[in-house]
Design a protein around this motif. Sequence first.
Motif, PDB file in Angstrom:
ATOM      1  N   ARG A  29     -12.567 -36.454 -74.843  1.00  8.62           N
ATOM      2  CA  ARG A  29     -11.714 -36.047 -73.744  1.00  8.62           C
ATOM      3  C   ARG A  29     -10.364 -36.741 -73.823  1.00  8.62           C
ATOM      4  N   GLN A  30      -9.314 -35.985 -73.517  1.00  3.40           N
ATOM      5  CA  GLN A  30      -7.972 -36.547 -73.499  1.00  3.40           C
ATOM      6  C   GLN A  30      -7.721 -37.265 -72.168  1.00  3.40           C
ATOM      7  N   PRO A  31      -7.011 -38.385 -72.178  1.00  4.31           N
ATOM      8  CA  PRO A  31      -6.721 -39.091 -70.920  1.00  4.31           C
ATOM      9  C   PRO A  31      -5.936 -38.210 -69.964  1.00  4.31           C
ATOM     10  N   LEU A  32      -6.271 -38.310 -68.676  1.00  8.20           N
ATOM     11  CA  LEU A  32      -5.605 -37.500 -67.662  1.00  8.20           C
ATOM     12  C   LEU A  32      -4.419 -38.219 -67.018  1.00  8.20           C
ATOM     13  N   GLY A  33      -4.234 -39.477 -67.379  1.00  9.28           N
ATOM     14  CA  GLY A  33      -3.215 -40.269 -66.700  1.00  9.28           C
ATOM     15  C   GLY A  33      -1.825 -39.685 -66.768  1.00  9.28           C
ATOM     16  N   GLU A  34      -1.440 -39.117 -67.921  1.00 11.31           N
ATOM     17  CA  GLU A  34      -0.076 -38.640 -68.089  1.00 11.31           C
ATOM     18  C   GLU A  34       0.170 -37.286 -67.444  1.00 11.31           C
ATOM     19  N   ILE A  35      -0.895 -36.504 -67.185  1.00 15.81           N
ATOM     20  CA  ILE A  35      -0.690 -35.159 -66.658  1.00 15.81           C
ATOM     21  C   ILE A  35      -1.091 -35.035 -65.193  1.00 15.81           C
ATOM     22  N   PHE A  36      -1.662 -36.087 -64.612  1.00 17.73           N
ATOM     23  CA  PHE A  36      -2.073 -36.024 -63.217  1.00 17.73           C
ATOM     24  C   PHE A  36      -0.850 -35.920 -62.315  1.00 17.73           C
ATOM     25  N   GLN A  37      -0.912 -35.012 -61.350  1.00 22.41           N
ATOM     26  CA  GLN A  37       0.187 -34.798 -60.411  1.00 22.41           C
ATOM     27  C   GLN A  37      -0.254 -35.231 -59.011  1.00 22.41           C
ATOM     28  N   PRO A  38       0.124 -36.423 -58.568  1.00 18.30           N
ATOM     29  CA  PRO A  38      -0.334 -36.905 -57.254  1.00 18.30           C
ATOM     30  C   PRO A  38       0.297 -36.112 -56.119  1.00 18.30           C
ATOM     31  N   ALA A  61     -11.875 -31.485 -51.058  1.00 17.30           N
ATOM     32  CA  ALA A  61     -12.788 -30.455 -51.545  1.00 17.30           C
ATOM     33  C   ALA A  61     -13.126 -30.690 -53.014  1.00 17.30           C
ATOM     34  N   PRO A  62     -14.278 -30.197 -53.479  1.00 20.13           N
ATOM     35  CA  PRO A  62     -14.613 -30.307 -54.904  1.00 20.13           C
ATOM     36  C   PRO A  62     -13.519 -29.669 -55.768  1.00 20.13           C
ATOM     37  N   GLY A  63     -13.195 -30.343 -56.866  1.00 22.39           N
ATOM     38  CA  GLY A  63     -12.184 -29.806 -57.768  1.00 22.39           C
ATOM     39  C   GLY A  63     -10.750 -30.018 -57.329  1.00 22.39           C
ATOM     40  N   SER A  64     -10.524 -30.879 -56.338  1.00 22.86           N
ATOM     41  CA  SER A  64      -9.158 -31.100 -55.853  1.00 22.86           C
ATOM     42  C   SER A  64      -8.443 -32.234 -56.587  1.00 22.86           C
ATOM     43  N   GLY A  65      -9.097 -32.833 -57.580  1.00 18.30           N
ATOM     44  CA  GLY A  65      -8.443 -33.866 -58.388  1.00 18.30           C
ATOM     45  C   GLY A  65      -8.699 -35.278 -57.941  1.00 18.30           C
ATOM     46  N   LYS A  66      -9.705 -35.486 -57.083  1.00 12.93           N
ATOM     47  CA  LYS A  66      -9.966 -36.836 -56.547  1.00 12.93           C
ATOM     48  C   LYS A  66     -10.312 -37.833 -57.649  1.00 12.93           C
ATOM     49  N   THR A 212     -14.814 -41.412 -54.045  1.00 12.89           N
ATOM     50  CA  THR A 212     -14.514 -40.036 -53.669  1.00 12.89           C
ATOM     51  C   THR A 212     -15.581 -39.497 -52.735  1.00 12.89           C
ATOM     52  N   SER A 213     -15.159 -38.596 -51.863  1.00 11.29           N
ATOM     53  CA  SER A 213     -16.070 -37.960 -50.911  1.00 11.29           C
ATOM     54  C   SER A 213     -15.650 -36.513 -50.733  1.00 11.29           C
ATOM     55  N   ASN A 214     -16.632 -35.619 -50.670  1.00 11.39           N
ATOM     56  CA  ASN A 214     -16.368 -34.210 -50.406  1.00 11.39           C
ATOM     57  C   ASN A 214     -16.300 -33.908 -48.915  1.00 11.39           C
ATOM     58  N   GLY A 215     -16.393 -34.962 -48.088  1.00 14.10           N
ATOM     59  CA  GLY A 215     -16.315 -34.777 -46.647  1.00 14.10           C
ATOM     60  C   GLY A 215     -17.577 -34.201 -46.035  1.00 14.10           C
ATOM     61  N   GLU A 216     -18.718 -34.420 -46.694  1.00 19.34           N
ATOM     62  CA  GLU A 216     -19.969 -33.832 -46.220  1.00 19.34           C
ATOM     63  C   GLU A 216     -20.692 -34.704 -45.194  1.00 19.34           C
ATOM     64  N   ARG A 217     -20.180 -35.907 -44.929  1.00 15.18           N
ATOM     65  CA  ARG A 217     -20.824 -36.791 -43.958  1.00 15.18           C
ATOM     66  C   ARG A 217     -19.837 -37.818 -43.444  1.00 15.18           C
ATOM     67  N   ASP A 218     -20.213 -38.471 -42.344  1.00 12.91           N
ATOM     68  CA  ASP A 218     -19.393 -39.554 -41.792  1.00 12.91           C
ATOM     69  C   ASP A 218     -19.906 -40.896 -42.309  1.00 12.91           C
ATOM     70  N   PHE A 219     -19.025 -41.890 -42.304  1.00 11.97           N
ATOM     71  CA  PHE A 219     -19.381 -43.236 -42.750  1.00 11.97           C
ATOM     72  C   PHE A 219     -19.282 -44.199 -41.576  1.00 11.97           C
ATOM     73  N   ALA A 274     -11.786 -24.331 -56.543  1.00 15.75           N
ATOM     74  CA  ALA A 274     -11.386 -25.562 -57.215  1.00 15.75           C
ATOM     75  C   ALA A 274     -10.178 -25.303 -58.101  1.00 15.75           C
ATOM     76  N   VAL A 275      -9.337 -26.312 -58.233  1.00 20.30           N
ATOM     77  CA  VAL A 275      -8.117 -26.165 -59.016  1.00 20.30           C
ATOM     78  C   VAL A 275      -8.437 -25.828 -60.470  1.00 20.30           C
ATOM     79  N   ASP A 276      -9.542 -26.367 -61.004  1.00 21.15           N
ATOM     80  CA  ASP A 276      -9.843 -26.063 -62.401  1.00 21.15           C
ATOM     81  C   ASP A 276     -10.196 -24.589 -62.594  1.00 21.15           C
ATOM     82  N   GLN A 277     -10.647 -23.892 -61.541  1.00 24.66           N
ATOM     83  CA  GLN A 277     -10.850 -22.448 -61.644  1.00 24.66           C
ATOM     84  C   GLN A 277      -9.511 -21.743 -61.887  1.00 24.66           C
ATOM     85  N   LEU A 278      -8.482 -22.187 -61.166  1.00 23.38           N
ATOM     86  CA  LEU A 278      -7.150 -21.609 -61.363  1.00 23.38           C
ATOM     87  C   LEU A 278      -6.642 -21.887 -62.772  1.00 23.38           C
TER      88      LEU A 278
END
Length: 310
Positions: A29-38, A61-66, A212-219, A274-278
């Motif tokens: 896998r290629q590092p994602l550090g250089e292409i990640f868009q915060p 949400a799942p696939g949002s880049g968390k 990371t959390s998908n927001g499926e529960r409270d803490f 998810a963004v990876d679908q796009l």
Amino acid sequence: MTWRAVYHGDGKARETKIPPAPPWREFPRQPLGEIFQPPDGLVEAVNAAVCLRRPLLITGAPGSGKSAVIESVAAELRLGRVLRWHITSRSTLTEALYRYDALGRIHAQQLAATTGTQPAEDIGPFLQLGPLGTALLPSKRPRPMLIDEIDKSDLDLPSDLLDVLERGEFEIPELARHDRAEVAVREWGSDARPTVVRGRIQCTEFPFIVMTSNGERDFPGPFLRRCIRFVMPQPTVEMLSRVVHAHLTSPPDAEAMQLIQSFVDRVRSGESLAVDQLLNTVFLLRGTDTPKDATRKQLRELLLRELSRV
């Protein structure tokens, strides 16, 4: 060229050149550090977590880049390899700190007895630090660690983490009771064997932890109090255009912009995508040899199918 019909379904074997994979599916896998868009606000949240030595809890949400955040930070700050702990309902704090192969040690002792040899007293080969235990080793710079999908954990796990997150230390009871004061124990995902003294590990620099959390529960409140919290915003056309450009190394064309706009509209209407679908869709449908008409429409529907549907 990204699309090629290599499979025909006619049962006839043929020599076919397989098209190249998209950049995010190349291995190693290629590092994602250089292409990640915060997204907006994330840079400030990361800096707050780094300066305060607090875990960063990212909800979205799942696939949002968390999970890509940790790679971006680790690469930019040169923190070294990312330690990963993928959470399930069966995950425990102990397994994240260390693993002890008691049965393996008993077997080794029994084997020594049957062969008439002296059993080894070294307990080190039967111990391995977990990802969190490795992250808490003394170091000159914070070690980066991802605790992925913590909302899928047992209800007690976030509370179990509180003491470790506050004190930055833990004890390995098997080593605390051992006759030898110093024992070399293997790190998680590495052949390195740091020495543990009297069974106690304490960090000198608190690790940079992204949860990371998908927001499926409270803490619980005490757990949240020890975290810097950030919620991934809903995607915008501008943000997704930057993401597509970064991953495909070229700006999105007219059709890609239509796909991006449709993606944003569907997410805002409540659909789960998810963004990876796009990215998959844009990658597969670009180029001169891509399918036309009905096949093209069928591929778009296939790749951008809502995640909550079967």
